[in-house]
Scaffold this motif. Structure first.
Motif, short mmCIF file in Angstrom:
data_model
loop_
_atom_site.label_atom_id
_atom_site.label_comp_id
_atom_site.label_asym_id
_atom_site.label_seq_id
_atom_site.Cartn_x
_atom_site.Cartn_y
_atom_site.Cartn_z
N HIS A 243 0.84 -1.20 0.00
CA HIS A 243 0.00 0.00 0.00
C HIS A 243 0.87 1.25 0.00
O HIS A 243 1.78 1.39 0.82
CB HIS A 243 -0.92 0.00 1.23
CG HIS A 243 -1.89 -1.14 1.22
ND1 HIS A 243 -3.10 -1.08 0.58
CD2 HIS A 243 -1.81 -2.38 1.76
CE1 HIS A 243 -3.74 -2.23 0.72
NE2 HIS A 243 -2.97 -3.04 1.43
N VAL A 244 0.60 2.17 -0.90
CA VAL A 244 1.46 3.33 -1.09
C VAL A 244 0.67 4.63 -1.19
O VAL A 244 -0.52 4.63 -1.48
CB VAL A 244 2.33 3.19 -2.37
CG1 VAL A 244 3.31 2.04 -2.22
CG2 VAL A 244 1.45 2.99 -3.61
N GLY A 245 1.39 5.74 -0.94
CA GLY A 245 0.83 7.06 -1.17
C GLY A 245 1.24 7.56 -2.55
O GLY A 245 1.54 6.78 -3.44
N GLU A 246 1.29 8.89 -2.70
CA GLU A 246 1.56 9.48 -4.01
C GLU A 246 2.94 10.12 -4.13
O GLU A 246 3.50 10.21 -5.22
CB GLU A 246 0.50 10.55 -4.32
CG GLU A 246 -0.89 10.00 -4.55
CD GLU A 246 -0.99 9.17 -5.83
OE1 GLU A 246 -0.23 9.45 -6.79
OE2 GLU A 246 -1.81 8.25 -5.88
N THR A 247 3.50 10.58 -3.02
CA THR A 247 4.74 11.36 -3.06
C THR A 247 5.97 10.47 -2.97
O THR A 247 5.99 9.51 -2.20
CB THR A 247 4.77 12.38 -1.90
OG1 THR A 247 3.54 13.11 -1.89
CG2 THR A 247 5.92 13.35 -2.04
N THR A 248 6.99 10.79 -3.75
CA THR A 248 8.22 10.00 -3.72
C THR A 248 9.00 10.23 -2.43
O THR A 248 8.86 11.28 -1.78
CB THR A 248 9.13 10.36 -4.90
OG1 THR A 248 9.55 11.73 -4.75
CG2 THR A 248 8.42 10.18 -6.23
N LEU B 232 10.52 12.87 2.29
CA LEU B 232 11.36 12.77 3.49
C LEU B 232 11.90 14.11 3.98
O LEU B 232 11.74 14.44 5.17
CB LEU B 232 12.48 11.77 3.24
CG LEU B 232 13.40 11.41 4.39
CD1 LEU B 232 12.63 11.07 5.64
CD2 LEU B 232 14.31 10.24 3.97
N PRO B 233 12.51 14.95 3.14
CA PRO B 233 13.03 16.21 3.67
C PRO B 233 11.93 17.16 4.12
O PRO B 233 12.12 17.92 5.08
CB PRO B 233 13.81 16.80 2.49
CG PRO B 233 13.25 16.15 1.28
CD PRO B 233 12.86 14.77 1.71
N GLN B 234 10.77 17.11 3.47
CA GLN B 234 9.67 17.98 3.88
C GLN B 234 9.11 17.57 5.25
O GLN B 234 8.81 18.42 6.08
CB GLN B 234 8.56 17.95 2.83
CG GLN B 234 8.97 18.59 1.51
CD GLN B 234 7.84 18.65 0.52
OE1 GLN B 234 6.96 19.52 0.61
NE2 GLN B 234 7.84 17.74 -0.44
N VAL B 235 9.00 16.27 5.47
CA VAL B 235 8.53 15.79 6.78
C VAL B 235 9.56 16.11 7.85
O VAL B 235 9.22 16.58 8.94
CB VAL B 235 8.24 14.28 6.73
CG1 VAL B 235 7.95 13.75 8.14
CG2 VAL B 235 7.05 13.99 5.82
N ILE C 10 11.71 8.38 10.19
CA ILE C 10 12.30 7.20 9.57
C ILE C 10 11.95 7.24 8.09
O ILE C 10 10.78 7.42 7.73
CB ILE C 10 11.73 5.91 10.19
CG1 ILE C 10 11.84 5.95 11.72
CG2 ILE C 10 12.42 4.69 9.61
CD1 ILE C 10 13.22 6.14 12.26
N GLY C 11 12.94 7.08 7.22
CA GLY C 11 12.69 7.11 5.78
C GLY C 11 12.37 5.73 5.25
O GLY C 11 12.99 4.74 5.64
N ALA D 149 21.54 8.23 1.90
CA ALA D 149 20.68 9.25 1.29
C ALA D 149 19.56 9.65 2.23
O ALA D 149 19.22 10.83 2.36
CB ALA D 149 20.11 8.73 -0.03
N ALA D 150 18.96 8.66 2.90
CA ALA D 150 17.88 8.95 3.83
C ALA D 150 18.37 9.85 4.97
O ALA D 150 17.69 10.80 5.36
CB ALA D 150 17.29 7.65 4.39
#
Length: 313
Positions: free
Chosen positions: A142-147, A152-155, A164-165, A177-178
Protein backbone atom coordinates in the motif's frame (compact mmCIF):
# COMPACT_ATOMS: atom_id res chain seq x y z
CA UNK A 1 17.10 11.33 21.51
CA UNK A 2 18.22 9.12 18.61
CA UNK A 3 15.84 6.44 17.36
CA UNK A 4 18.29 3.70 18.41
CA UNK A 5 18.37 4.94 22.01
CA UNK A 6 14.62 5.56 22.03
CA UNK A 7 13.86 1.98 21.03
CA UNK A 8 16.91 0.16 22.40
CA UNK A 9 18.13 -1.17 19.04
CA UNK A 10 21.65 -1.32 17.58
CA UNK A 11 20.98 -0.38 13.96
CA UNK A 12 18.46 2.31 12.93
CA UNK A 13 16.55 -0.03 10.61
CA UNK A 14 12.92 -1.13 10.79
CA UNK A 15 11.70 -4.21 8.95
CA UNK A 16 8.53 -3.42 7.00
CA UNK A 17 5.36 -5.00 8.40
CA UNK A 18 4.49 -6.98 5.28
CA UNK A 19 1.14 -8.75 5.70
CA UNK A 20 1.39 -12.56 5.95
CA UNK A 21 5.19 -12.28 5.65
CA UNK A 22 6.33 -10.29 8.71
CA UNK A 23 6.05 -13.26 11.05
CA UNK A 24 8.27 -14.83 13.70
CA UNK A 25 11.06 -16.25 11.47
CA UNK A 26 11.76 -12.86 9.88
CA UNK A 27 10.86 -10.64 12.83
CA UNK A 28 13.05 -12.54 15.30
CA UNK A 29 15.97 -12.60 12.87
CA UNK A 30 15.79 -8.83 12.34
CA UNK A 31 15.65 -8.07 16.05
CA UNK A 32 18.47 -10.51 16.81
CA UNK A 33 20.58 -8.81 14.13
CA UNK A 34 20.13 -5.45 15.85
CA UNK A 35 17.23 -3.94 13.88
CA UNK A 36 13.58 -3.57 14.79
CA UNK A 37 11.57 -6.61 13.76
CA UNK A 38 7.88 -5.79 13.28
CA UNK A 39 5.02 -8.29 13.32
CA UNK A 40 2.51 -7.54 10.57
CA UNK A 41 -0.88 -8.12 12.22
CA UNK A 42 -2.89 -7.51 9.04
CA UNK A 43 -5.53 -10.23 8.73
CA UNK A 44 -4.79 -11.71 12.16
CA UNK A 45 -7.27 -12.58 14.89
CA UNK A 46 -6.47 -11.61 18.47
CA UNK A 47 -5.50 -15.20 19.29
CA UNK A 48 -3.26 -15.43 16.23
CA UNK A 49 -1.46 -12.21 17.16
CA UNK A 50 -0.95 -13.39 20.72
CA UNK A 51 0.55 -16.62 19.40
CA UNK A 52 2.91 -14.73 17.08
CA UNK A 53 4.05 -12.35 19.81
CA UNK A 54 4.89 -15.29 22.06
CA UNK A 55 6.79 -17.04 19.26
CA UNK A 56 8.90 -13.94 18.66
CA UNK A 57 9.55 -13.47 22.35
CA UNK A 58 10.71 -17.08 22.64
CA UNK A 59 13.24 -16.51 19.85
CA UNK A 60 14.64 -13.08 20.76
CA UNK A 61 15.21 -11.01 23.87
CA UNK A 62 15.65 -7.88 21.76
CA UNK A 63 13.02 -5.16 21.11
CA UNK A 64 10.35 -5.82 18.49
CA UNK A 65 7.12 -4.14 17.46
CA UNK A 66 3.62 -4.90 16.22
CA UNK A 67 2.10 -3.08 13.25
CA UNK A 68 -1.62 -2.27 13.28
CA UNK A 69 -3.54 -1.74 10.04
CA UNK A 70 -6.14 0.51 11.61
CA UNK A 71 -8.77 -0.14 8.94
CA UNK A 72 -9.29 -3.64 10.33
CA UNK A 73 -12.47 -4.28 12.30
CA UNK A 74 -10.81 -6.02 15.26
CA UNK A 75 -8.26 -3.37 16.23
CA UNK A 76 -9.61 -2.97 19.81
CA UNK A 77 -9.02 -6.68 20.40
CA UNK A 78 -5.52 -6.51 18.92
CA UNK A 79 -4.67 -3.48 21.07
CA UNK A 80 -5.78 -5.43 24.14
CA UNK A 81 -3.47 -8.30 23.19
CA UNK A 82 -0.56 -5.89 22.69
CA UNK A 83 -1.14 -4.43 26.16
CA UNK A 84 -1.57 -7.82 27.84
CA UNK A 85 1.54 -9.25 26.18
CA UNK A 86 3.69 -6.27 27.15
CA UNK A 87 4.70 -5.18 23.65
CA UNK A 88 6.39 -1.78 23.95
CA UNK A 89 6.52 -0.52 20.34
CA UNK A 90 3.64 -0.17 17.87
CA UNK A 91 3.69 1.09 14.29
CA UNK A 92 0.42 2.01 12.61
CA UNK A 93 -1.01 2.52 9.14
CA UNK A 94 -4.29 2.88 7.22
CA UNK A 95 -5.97 5.17 9.72
CA UNK A 96 -5.41 7.25 12.84
CA UNK A 97 -4.25 5.77 16.15
CA UNK A 98 -6.09 8.56 18.03
CA UNK A 99 -8.71 6.28 19.68
CA UNK A 100 -5.96 4.15 21.22
CA UNK A 101 -3.31 6.73 22.11
CA UNK A 102 -4.34 7.04 25.74
CA UNK A 103 -4.16 3.28 26.18
CA UNK A 104 -0.76 3.17 24.50
CA UNK A 105 0.63 6.00 26.62
CA UNK A 106 -0.74 4.60 29.87
CA UNK A 107 1.07 1.34 29.14
CA UNK A 108 4.39 2.89 28.11
CA UNK A 109 4.03 1.89 24.46
CA UNK A 110 5.95 3.86 21.82
CA UNK A 111 3.74 4.76 18.84
CA UNK A 112 5.22 5.25 15.36
CA UNK A 113 2.72 5.88 12.54
CA UNK A 114 3.60 5.31 8.89
CA UNK A 115 2.62 8.48 7.01
CA UNK A 116 2.41 9.56 3.34
CA UNK A 117 2.33 13.35 3.73
CA UNK A 118 3.53 16.33 5.75
CA UNK A 119 -0.03 17.11 6.82
CA UNK A 120 -0.52 13.72 8.42
CA UNK A 121 2.97 13.78 9.95
CA UNK A 122 2.07 17.01 11.77
CA UNK A 123 -1.19 15.49 12.96
CA UNK A 124 0.61 12.45 14.33
CA UNK A 125 3.14 14.62 16.17
CA UNK A 126 0.32 16.65 17.72
CA UNK A 127 -1.37 13.41 18.72
CA UNK A 128 1.70 12.36 20.69
CA UNK A 129 3.47 9.99 18.29
CA UNK A 130 7.05 9.19 19.32
CA UNK A 131 8.31 9.15 15.70
CA UNK A 132 6.95 8.77 12.17
CA UNK A 133 7.87 6.63 9.18
CA UNK A 134 7.72 8.79 6.03
CA UNK A 135 7.05 6.28 3.26
CA UNK A 136 7.35 7.20 -0.41
CA UNK A 137 5.40 5.77 -3.31
CA UNK A 138 8.40 3.66 -4.40
CA UNK A 139 7.58 1.19 -1.62
CA UNK A 140 5.87 -2.15 -2.14
CA UNK A 141 2.35 -2.84 -0.95
CA UNK A 142 0.00 0.00 0.00
CA UNK A 143 1.46 3.33 -1.09
CA UNK A 144 0.83 7.06 -1.17
CA UNK A 145 1.56 9.48 -4.01
CA UNK A 146 4.74 11.36 -3.06
CA UNK A 147 8.22 10.00 -3.72
CA UNK A 148 10.64 9.37 -0.86
CA UNK A 149 13.05 11.99 -2.26
CA UNK A 150 10.36 14.67 -2.04
CA UNK A 151 8.52 13.47 1.07
CA UNK A 152 11.36 12.77 3.49
CA UNK A 153 13.03 16.21 3.67
CA UNK A 154 9.67 17.98 3.88
CA UNK A 155 8.53 15.79 6.78
CA UNK A 156 11.91 16.15 8.52
CA UNK A 157 11.58 19.93 8.29
CA UNK A 158 7.97 19.93 9.51
CA UNK A 159 8.18 17.88 12.71
CA UNK A 160 10.53 17.71 15.69
CA UNK A 161 10.12 14.00 16.43
CA UNK A 162 12.41 11.42 14.77
CA UNK A 163 11.65 10.59 11.13
CA UNK A 164 12.30 7.20 9.57
CA UNK A 165 12.69 7.11 5.78
CA UNK A 166 10.99 4.35 3.78
CA UNK A 167 10.43 3.46 0.14
CA UNK A 168 13.18 2.62 -2.36
CA UNK A 169 15.93 1.71 0.14
CA UNK A 170 17.84 -1.54 -0.37
CA UNK A 171 21.53 -0.78 0.19
CA UNK A 172 23.96 1.43 2.06
CA UNK A 173 23.63 4.23 -0.47
CA UNK A 174 19.91 4.40 0.26
CA UNK A 175 20.55 4.57 3.98
CA UNK A 176 23.10 7.37 3.56
CA UNK A 177 20.68 9.25 1.29
CA UNK A 178 17.88 8.95 3.83
CA UNK A 179 20.12 10.40 6.55
CA UNK A 180 21.16 13.21 4.21
CA UNK A 181 17.49 14.05 3.71
CA UNK A 182 16.86 14.31 7.44
CA UNK A 183 16.01 10.79 8.58
CA UNK A 184 17.26 9.18 11.79
CA UNK A 185 16.70 5.70 10.41
CA UNK A 186 15.17 3.66 7.61
CA UNK A 187 12.39 1.17 7.12
CA UNK A 188 13.06 -1.57 4.58
CA UNK A 189 10.61 -4.09 3.15
CA UNK A 190 11.48 -5.36 -0.32
CA UNK A 191 15.14 -6.18 0.46
CA UNK A 192 14.01 -8.38 3.37
CA UNK A 193 12.01 -10.48 0.89
CA UNK A 194 15.33 -11.76 -0.47
CA UNK A 195 16.56 -13.23 2.81
CA UNK A 196 16.91 -16.81 4.03
CA UNK A 197 14.63 -16.18 7.01
CA UNK A 198 11.80 -14.58 5.04
CA UNK A 199 8.93 -17.13 5.32
CA UNK A 200 7.70 -16.91 1.73
CA UNK A 201 7.61 -19.51 -1.02
CA UNK A 202 10.87 -19.77 -2.98
CA UNK A 203 9.01 -18.67 -6.13
CA UNK A 204 8.15 -15.38 -4.42
CA UNK A 205 11.79 -14.75 -3.54
CA UNK A 206 12.91 -15.57 -7.06
CA UNK A 207 10.31 -13.19 -8.52
CA UNK A 208 11.85 -10.38 -6.46
CA UNK A 209 15.41 -11.32 -7.40
CA UNK A 210 14.58 -11.51 -11.11
CA UNK A 211 12.69 -8.20 -11.14
CA UNK A 212 14.23 -4.92 -12.29
CA UNK A 213 13.46 -1.23 -11.91
CA UNK A 214 10.46 -1.37 -14.27
CA UNK A 215 8.94 -4.62 -13.03
CA UNK A 216 6.38 -3.15 -10.61
CA UNK A 217 3.17 -1.22 -11.09
CA UNK A 218 0.38 0.20 -8.96
CA UNK A 219 -3.18 -1.14 -8.95
CA UNK A 220 -6.24 0.04 -7.05
CA UNK A 221 -5.92 3.78 -7.54
CA UNK A 222 -9.49 3.94 -8.89
CA UNK A 223 -10.91 2.55 -5.65
CA UNK A 224 -8.68 4.55 -3.29
CA UNK A 225 -6.41 1.68 -2.32
CA UNK A 226 -3.20 1.87 -4.39
CA UNK A 227 -0.92 -1.16 -4.06
CA UNK A 228 2.48 -1.70 -5.71
CA UNK A 229 3.26 -5.23 -6.94
CA UNK A 230 5.37 -7.03 -9.53
CA UNK A 231 3.60 -7.24 -12.88
CA UNK A 232 2.02 -10.59 -13.85
CA UNK A 233 -1.10 -11.88 -15.61
CA UNK A 234 -3.37 -11.20 -12.62
CA UNK A 235 -2.09 -7.62 -12.36
CA UNK A 236 -2.60 -7.11 -16.11
CA UNK A 237 -6.19 -8.33 -15.86
CA UNK A 238 -6.81 -6.09 -12.85
CA UNK A 239 -5.45 -3.01 -14.64
CA UNK A 240 -7.55 -3.78 -17.72
CA UNK A 241 -10.70 -3.89 -15.60
CA UNK A 242 -9.68 -0.69 -13.80
CA UNK A 243 -9.31 1.06 -17.14
CA UNK A 244 -12.78 -0.15 -18.04
CA UNK A 245 -14.11 1.38 -14.77
CA UNK A 246 -15.03 -1.95 -13.23
CA UNK A 247 -16.77 -1.93 -9.85
CA UNK A 248 -14.96 -2.57 -6.57
CA UNK A 249 -16.72 -5.94 -6.35
CA UNK A 250 -15.41 -7.02 -9.78
CA UNK A 251 -11.88 -5.98 -8.88
CA UNK A 252 -12.00 -7.72 -5.51
CA UNK A 253 -13.04 -10.97 -7.19
CA UNK A 254 -9.68 -11.00 -8.96
CA UNK A 255 -7.55 -9.91 -6.04
CA UNK A 256 -9.24 -11.87 -3.22
CA UNK A 257 -6.67 -14.23 -1.69
CA UNK A 258 -4.02 -13.21 -4.21
CA UNK A 259 -1.36 -12.33 -1.62
CA UNK A 260 -1.75 -15.70 0.07
CA UNK A 261 -1.47 -17.46 -3.31
CA UNK A 262 1.86 -15.77 -3.96
CA UNK A 263 3.31 -15.97 -0.45
CA UNK A 264 2.38 -19.52 0.52
CA UNK A 265 1.53 -21.34 -2.72
CA UNK A 266 4.23 -19.72 -4.84
CA UNK A 267 1.78 -18.69 -7.57
CA UNK A 268 3.60 -15.63 -8.87
CA UNK A 269 1.46 -15.41 -12.02
CA UNK A 270 -2.01 -15.22 -10.45
CA UNK A 271 -0.88 -14.11 -7.00
CA UNK A 272 0.03 -10.67 -5.69
CA UNK A 273 3.80 -10.30 -5.38
CA UNK A 274 3.92 -7.05 -3.45
CA UNK A 275 7.34 -5.42 -3.81
CA UNK A 276 8.90 -2.00 -4.35
CA UNK A 277 10.63 -0.28 -7.25
CA UNK A 278 14.01 -1.06 -5.72
CA UNK A 279 13.69 -4.76 -6.73
CA UNK A 280 16.57 -4.36 -9.18
CA UNK A 281 19.02 -4.06 -6.27
CA UNK A 282 17.71 -7.22 -4.60
CA UNK A 283 19.72 -9.72 -6.63
CA UNK A 284 20.81 -12.36 -4.13
CA UNK A 285 19.44 -14.19 -1.11
CA UNK A 286 21.40 -13.56 2.08
CA UNK A 287 20.76 -14.02 5.77
CA UNK A 288 19.11 -11.12 7.59
CA UNK A 289 22.28 -10.50 9.60
CA UNK A 290 24.44 -10.39 6.47
CA UNK A 291 22.01 -8.00 4.87
CA UNK A 292 21.83 -5.56 7.78
CA UNK A 293 25.55 -5.51 8.62
CA UNK A 294 26.45 -5.22 4.94
CA UNK A 295 24.08 -2.33 4.34
CA UNK A 296 25.36 -0.33 7.30
CA UNK A 297 29.02 -1.02 6.52
CA UNK A 298 28.36 0.32 3.02
CA UNK A 299 26.42 3.30 4.38
CA UNK A 300 29.33 4.20 6.65
CA UNK A 301 31.79 4.11 3.73
CA UNK A 302 29.46 6.22 1.59
CA UNK A 303 29.15 8.86 4.30
CA UNK A 304 32.92 8.89 4.88
CA UNK A 305 33.54 9.34 1.16
CA UNK A 306 31.00 12.15 0.99
CA UNK A 307 32.88 13.87 3.81
CA UNK A 308 35.91 14.04 1.53
CA UNK A 309 33.95 15.34 -1.45
CA UNK A 310 33.90 19.00 -2.38
CA UNK A 311 30.65 19.88 -4.16
CA UNK A 312 31.66 23.45 -5.03
CA UNK A 313 35.12 23.98 -6.52
Amino acid sequence: MSITKLLGIKYPIFQGAMAQIALDPLVSAVSNAGGLGIIGSGGMSADRLREEIRKVRSNTDKPFAVNLMLMMHNIPELVQVIVEEGVKIVTTGAGTPAPYMQTFKENGIKVIPVIPSVKIAKKMEALGADAVVAEGTEAGGHVGETTTMALLPQVASAVSIPVIGAGGIADGRGIAAAFALGAQGVQVGTRFLATVECPTHENFKQAVIQADDTSTTVTGRSIGGPVRSIKNSMIAEYLKLENEHASREELEKISLGSLRRAVFEGDTDRGSVMAGQICGLCNEITTVEEMITGMFAEAQKVMENLGKLSIVE
